[in-house]
Design an enzyme around this catalytic site. Structure first.
Site, short mmCIF file in Angstrom:
data_model
loop_
_atom_site.label_atom_id
_atom_site.label_comp_id
_atom_site.label_asym_id
_atom_site.label_seq_id
_atom_site.Cartn_x
_atom_site.Cartn_y
_atom_site.Cartn_z
N LYS A 169 4.16 -3.56 3.79
CA LYS A 169 4.08 -3.46 2.44
C LYS A 169 4.99 -3.78 0.85
CE LYS A 169 -0.79 -3.98 4.74
NZ LYS A 169 -1.79 -3.74 4.52
N ARG A 175 -12.82 -0.98 6.10
CA ARG A 175 -12.53 -2.27 6.31
C ARG A 175 -12.83 -2.83 7.22
NH1 ARG A 175 -7.44 -3.18 4.02
NH2 ARG A 175 -8.25 -5.38 4.38
N PRO A 235 -2.10 -8.13 0.58
CA PRO A 235 -1.01 -8.67 1.26
C PRO A 235 -0.76 -8.42 2.73
CG PRO A 235 -0.54 -9.10 -1.00
CD PRO A 235 -1.00 -7.60 -1.53
N GLU A 236 -0.66 -8.48 3.45
CA GLU A 236 -0.18 -7.81 4.82
C GLU A 236 1.08 -8.10 4.80
OE1 GLU A 236 -2.68 -8.59 8.59
OE2 GLU A 236 -4.02 -9.12 7.77
N ASN A 239 -6.05 -6.53 7.79
CA ASN A 239 -6.81 -6.59 8.53
C ASN A 239 -7.28 -7.90 9.51
OD1 ASN A 239 -10.15 -5.72 8.99
ND2 ASN A 239 -10.26 -6.69 7.13
N ARG A 270 8.66 7.26 5.38
CA ARG A 270 6.97 7.55 5.57
C ARG A 270 6.10 5.94 6.05
NH1 ARG A 270 5.40 8.62 -0.79
NH2 ARG A 270 4.82 6.68 -1.38
#
Length: 278
Positions: free
Chosen positions: A52, A266, A2-3, A169, A125
């Site tokens: 995410k 990807r 999931p974005e 993506n 991070r």
């Protein structure tokens, strides 16, 4: 995977369902039994996301950290009838249950109880998140500094969560098309003005994903969606894109052929004509 808009949307659903309550927390599958026991019956303070990563803050400085990964799913549903306990179906790693809502988590990459120091480490991070306000800890200049130091392609860098958090993506392919940027140009060649256009566009586009649950990148769809939202309606948004998964089809802007290449594992899509800015 999931974005970022999906995680922010899920955090909002969890917040509306459980903030201020003391839900039961269990692990029907058994793999999170110890963590569930620590959280069970503790007040939920808030749910939030960065990129995410999803966090649910409980009282006493405890936070549930979840990363859905490739196959993780977390559904928040009303309990019918109120006060009952729906049967757990499938491998439910974590269940959060109140009188009115149930949230079942299946297949996450990470599900842990962490303290404030670990939350800070996890967020630091990551790169900046376009869905978060700009701040010292969420600074788009931090992302640009990483991009300008790299010889990797812009397309690859936009998907690196340590550079830019939450972009997947679809957003990376579409936003590069929107600004006529060649996806395979090295990051160190990206001008500050071009980066600002990309960041500002993500800040504009991604909240529509949070509000509607659908990625929107075409201007005419954006206009129709905004008009519907202003009328108080939740529109049914068509799943249409300019280049994403349109290999061999004509570009919606210039009519040239949409190209495809696998980059860092990807699928990448771009227009061979109007994305020539290298």
């Amino acid at each position: 995977m999931p974005e970022g808009h999906t995680l922010h949307r899920l955090a909002g659903a969890l917040d509306r369902a459980f903030a201020g309550t003391e839900p039961s927390v269990s692990s029907p599958q058994g793999r999170f039994a110890d963590g569930a026991a620590v959280l069970d019956g503790t007040t939920v303070e808030r749910s939030w996301a960065h990129g995410k990563l999803l966090f649910v803050d409980f009282a006493q400085g405890r936070t549930l950290y979840v990363h859905l990964g490739l196959i993780g799913k977390w559904f928040v549903l009303p309990v019918v009838p109120v006060g009952s306990e729906p049967p757990a179906t499938g491998a439910v790693r974590l269940r959060v249950l109140s009188d009115e809502h149930v949230a079942d988590l299946r297949g996450p990459m990470a599900c842990q109880v962490v303290d404030e120091a670990e939350v800070d480490r996890l967020v630091r991070r990551q790169g900046p998140d376009p869905l978060q306000p700009v701040s010292e800890l969420n600074d788009p200049e931090q992302a640009y500094a990483s991009i300008r130091r790299s010889g990797k392609s812009v397309a690859e860098l936009l998907m690196d969560q340590t550079v830019l958090a939450g972009v997947g993506n679809i957003y990376r392919c579409e936003v590069l098309w929107r600004h006529r940027l060649h996806p395979l140009r090295p990051g160190r060649s990206l001008k500050a003005a071009s980066w600002q256009l990309v960041w500002d566009d993500l800040v504009r586009l991604m909240p529509y994903g949070v509000r509607t649950g659908t990625i929107i990148t075409l201007d005419d769809v954006l206009e129709d969606t905004e008009a519907a939202l202003q009328r108080g309606e939740l529109p049914e948004v068509p799943r249409e894109f300019a280049v994403y998964q349109r290999t061999g089809l004509p570009c919606l802007r210039c009519g040239a052929t949409v190209r495809h290449k696998v980059v860092a594992g990807r699928n990448l899509f771009w227009c061979g004509n109007c994305q020539r800015r290298t």
